[in-house]
Design an enzyme around this catalytic site. Structure first.
Site, PDB file in Angstrom:
ATOM      1  N   ASP A 276       0.795  -1.230   0.000  1.00 58.34           N
ATOM      2  CA  ASP A 276       0.000   0.000   0.000  1.00 58.34           C
ATOM      3  C   ASP A 276       0.829   1.283   0.000  1.00 58.34           C
ATOM      4  OD1 ASP A 276       0.889  -0.689   2.531  1.00 58.34           O
ATOM      5  OD2 ASP A 276      -0.825   0.202   3.549  1.00 58.34           O
TER       6      ASP A 276
ATOM      7  N   GLU B  43      10.116  -3.738  12.850  1.00 56.92           N
ATOM      8  CA  GLU B  43      11.337  -3.207  12.221  1.00 56.92           C
ATOM      9  C   GLU B  43      12.507  -3.297  13.192  1.00 56.92           C
ATOM     10  OE1 GLU B  43       8.521  -1.488  12.597  1.00 56.92           O
ATOM     11  OE2 GLU B  43       7.846  -0.674  10.664  1.00 56.92           O
TER      12      GLU B  43
HETATM   13  N1  UDP Z   1      -0.860  -7.452   5.737  1.00 60.67           N
HETATM   14  C1  UDP Z   1      -1.009  -8.816   5.759  1.00 60.67           C
HETATM   15  N2  UDP Z   1      -1.948  -9.389   6.600  1.00 60.67           N
HETATM   16  C2  UDP Z   1      -2.771  -8.637   7.385  1.00 60.67           C
HETATM   17  C3  UDP Z   1      -2.622  -7.246   7.366  1.00 60.67           C
HETATM   18  C4  UDP Z   1      -1.659  -6.685   6.541  1.00 60.67           C
HETATM   19  O1  UDP Z   1      -0.308  -9.523   5.034  1.00 60.67           O
HETATM   20  O2  UDP Z   1      -3.595  -9.218   8.105  1.00 60.67           O
HETATM   21  C5  UDP Z   1       0.133  -6.829   4.848  1.00 60.67           C
HETATM   22  C6  UDP Z   1      -0.381  -5.639   4.039  1.00 60.67           C
HETATM   23  O3  UDP Z   1      -0.853  -6.058   2.767  1.00 60.67           O
HETATM   24  C7  UDP Z   1       0.828  -4.723   3.954  1.00 60.67           C
HETATM   25  C8  UDP Z   1       1.599  -5.040   5.226  1.00 60.67           C
HETATM   26  O4  UDP Z   1       1.154  -6.320   5.682  1.00 60.67           O
HETATM   27  O5  UDP Z   1       1.621  -5.023   2.829  1.00 60.67           O
HETATM   28  C9  UDP Z   1       1.378  -3.994   6.324  1.00 60.67           C
HETATM   29  O6  UDP Z   1       0.006  -3.924   6.612  1.00 60.67           O
HETATM   30  P1  UDP Z   1      -0.779  -2.536   6.735  1.00 60.67           P
HETATM   31  O7  UDP Z   1      -0.533  -1.735   5.513  1.00 60.67           O
HETATM   32  O8  UDP Z   1      -2.201  -2.850   7.082  1.00 60.67           O
HETATM   33  O9  UDP Z   1      -0.064  -1.919   7.993  1.00 60.67           O
HETATM   34  P2  UDP Z   1       0.390  -0.431   8.277  1.00 60.67           P
HETATM   35  O10 UDP Z   1       1.061   0.082   7.048  1.00 60.67           O
HETATM   36  O11 UDP Z   1      -0.848   0.307   8.592  1.00 60.67           O
HETATM   37  O12 UDP Z   1       1.324  -0.585   9.401  1.00 60.67           O
HETATM   38 MN    MN Z   2       0.501   0.071   5.098  1.00 61.15          MN
END
Ligand code: UDP
Ligand code: MN
Length: 382
Positions: free
Chosen positions: A240, A323
Site C-alpha cells: 500500500d 522493524e
Molecule cells: N498485511 C497482511 N496481513 C494482514 C494485514 C496486513 O499480510 O492481516 C500486509 C499488508 O498487505 C501490507 C503489510 O502487511 O503489505 C502492512 O500492513 P498494513 O498496511 O495494514 O499496515 P500499516 O502500514 O498500517 O502498518
Molecule cells: Mn501500510
C-alpha cells in the site's frame, strides 16, 4: 554540442528543399535533440553532486533518463515516418544516419551510463540493448492479503516495479491459498516473481488488539532468500505504499544496511535518519518507544550476503516493534553503520500511504442481474 551543430547545418540544407509542413516534423526532431542534450547535461550535474556523498554513484538518473530520451527519439522518428512525403524527401537512409549520429554522440558522452561501458563495441544505436543489466539484483518482499483494496494496490505497485530493471518480486499472501486474481496480475506484468503464501499463525489472528501484520509473509520471504539467493539486496515493500522508482536504484548499492526518509509517517509526517554533515547522528520518528531502530518498514534495505551471514535474523511477531526487532536480529550491526541513501536523506522517495478501508461489497441480486456483465465483475472484487 558538436553533433547538434552538424545536425543543424544538415537540416538547413534539407529545409531549403522542403515545404513548410514537412519542415515542422524536422523542427520537432531538432527540439527533441535539444531536450536530449539538456537531459545529458542535467544528468551529469546530478551524478556529479551525488558522487560527493561517499556512498557511490547513483545509476538512477542515467537509467530513467535514458528510457525517457529513447522514448522522445522514437516518438519523433515515428512521427517523421508517418508523413510519407517527408520520408520520400529526406529518405529513410538519411533518417537512419541522423539517428546513428545522435546515438554515437550519446554513447560518446556516456549518456547511457552503464550501457555505454558494456556496449562500447556497438557502432549503431539499434544494436544497443534498450535495457542495461543493472546489478546487483533487487529482491522486493511484499506482504499482501485478500481485501477489497488488494488488486488496486498490487496493480499500482506492479506498474511501478515494471520500470525497475533486474528485480525479483516476492509477493507473499497472508492466506492459505494463492488468490487467482493475484496470480493473473503477476503473469500479466511479466515481472520476474514468485507468488507464495504464508498465513498469519492462528495464535496471532485470534488475539485481540493490534496484530503483527505482514510478519509471517516477510519471514517467508527471508526463508525464500536463504534458499534461493546468493547476492543482491532486499527490501520489505508493503503493497500500500507509494514508491518513486528512483528509490530502487538507491537501494541497489546497499553493502550492509541502508536507510532513507519515509514520508507520511507518524505524527511528524516523516520518519528519517538525522544527518549532520553527511554523518548519521540519530533518528527522527514520531514514535520512538525505546526502540534502538525507530524506523519504518519502508525505510531500509539489506544486502543479501549480509543477511546470509546472520542465519538467525528474522522478524518478531511484535506489533509496532517489527522493524526494530528485525534490525536488532541483524546483530552485529549498529545505527552508526547505516548507509545513508536519497542524497544523504534529503529526499523523500517513498510514502507510507494508507488506503481507505472499504467494506466488502454487498451481494449481487442475481434475480435482477443474472446474465449481465455484473456477474463477471462481481468475481473481480471483494
Ligand atoms: N498485511 C497482511 N496481513 C494482514 C494485514 C496486513 O499480510 O492481516 C500486509 C499488508 O498487505 C501490507 C503489510 O502487511 O503489505 C502492512 O500492513 P498494513 O498496511 O495494514 O499496515 P500499516 O502500514 O498500517 O502498518
Ligand atoms: Mn501500510
Amino acid at each position: 554540442m558538436f553533433w547538434f551543430d552538424v545536425l543543424f547545418f544538415q537540416a538547413r540544407s534539407w529545409a531549403e528543399a522542403m515545404k513548410p509542413p514537412k519542415m515542422l516534423w524536422l523542427i520537432m526532431l531538432l527540439i527533441v535533440c535539444v531536450v536530449v542534450q539538456y537531459n545529458i547535461i542535467s544528468t551529469w550535474l546530478v551524478g556529479g553532486s551525488n558522487s560527493g556523498t561517499g556512498y557511490g554513484f547513483s545509476y538512477a538518473e542515467p537509467g530513467v533518463a535514458t528510457a525517457v530520451r529513447e522514448e522522445l527519439l522514437n516518438a519523433a522518428v515515428n512521427r517523421l515516418r508517418l508523413d510519407d512525403s517527408v520520408s520520400v524527401n529526406i529518405g529513410q537512409k538519411v533518417l537512419h544516419e541522423l539517428i546513428m549520429q545522435l546515438g554515437r554522440e550519446l554513447l560518446a558522452v556516456g549518456a547511457f551510463g552503464e550501457v555505454s561501458v558494456q556496449t562500447a563495441a556497438y557502432t549503431s544505436l539499434s544494436q544497443v540493448p534498450l535495457t542495461s543489466h543493472a546489478t546487483p539484483r533487487l529482491y522486493i518482499i511484499t506482504p499482501t492479503y485478500r481485501r477489497p483494496e488488494q488488486i488496486p494496490e498490487l496493480t499500482r505497485m506492479a506498474q511501478t516495479l515494471m520500470h525497475v530493471q533486474n528485480l525479483h518480486w516476492l509477493v507473499i499472501e497472508d492466506a492459505e491459498n494463492k488468490t487467482q486474481l493475484v496470480s493473473d496480475l503477476l503473469q500479466r506484468t511479466s515481472i520476474s516473481h514468485d507468488h507464495l503464501v504464508a498465513p498469519m499463525p492462528q495464535l496471532f489472528k485470534k488475539r485481540k488488539g493490534p496484530k503483527p501484520r505482514g510478519v509471517s509473509n516477510r519471514n517467508r520471504g527471508l526463508e525464500w532468500l536463504r534458499d534461493n539467493a546468493t547476492d543482491g539486496v532486499f527490501y520489505f515493500a508493503d503493497d500500500d505504499n507509494t514508491y518513486d522508482i528512483r528509490l530502487f536504484e538507491e537501494i541497489r548499492t546497499t553493502k550492509q544496511v541502508s536507510m532513507w526518509p519515509v514520508g507520511l509517517c507518524t505524527k511528524f509526517g516523516l520518519s528519517s535518519p538525522v544527518v549532520v554533515n553527511g554523518t548519521f547522528v540519530g533518528f527522527y520518528d514520531g514514535w520512538v518507544a525505546g526502540r534502538k531502530f525507530p524506523v519504518d518498514m519502508a525505510g531500509f534495505a539489506v544486502n543479501v550476503q549480509f543477511l546470509l551471514k546472520r542465519p538467525k535474523a528474522k522478524m518478531p511477531y511484535k506489533p509496532g516493534f517489527e522493524e526494530d526487532g528485525f534490525l536488532k536480529s541483524l546483530s552485529p550491526f549498529d545505527p552508526e553503520e547505516i548507509e545513508l541513501k536519497a542524497k544523504n536523506c534529503t529526499q523523500v522517495l517513498v510514502w507510507h500511504t494508507q488506503t481507505k478501508k472499504n467494506e466488502a461489497s454487498a451481494a449481487l441480486d442475481l434475480g435482477k442481474y443474472n446474465n449481465t456483465n455484473l456477474v463477471i465483475l462481481k468475481q473481480l472484487i471483494v
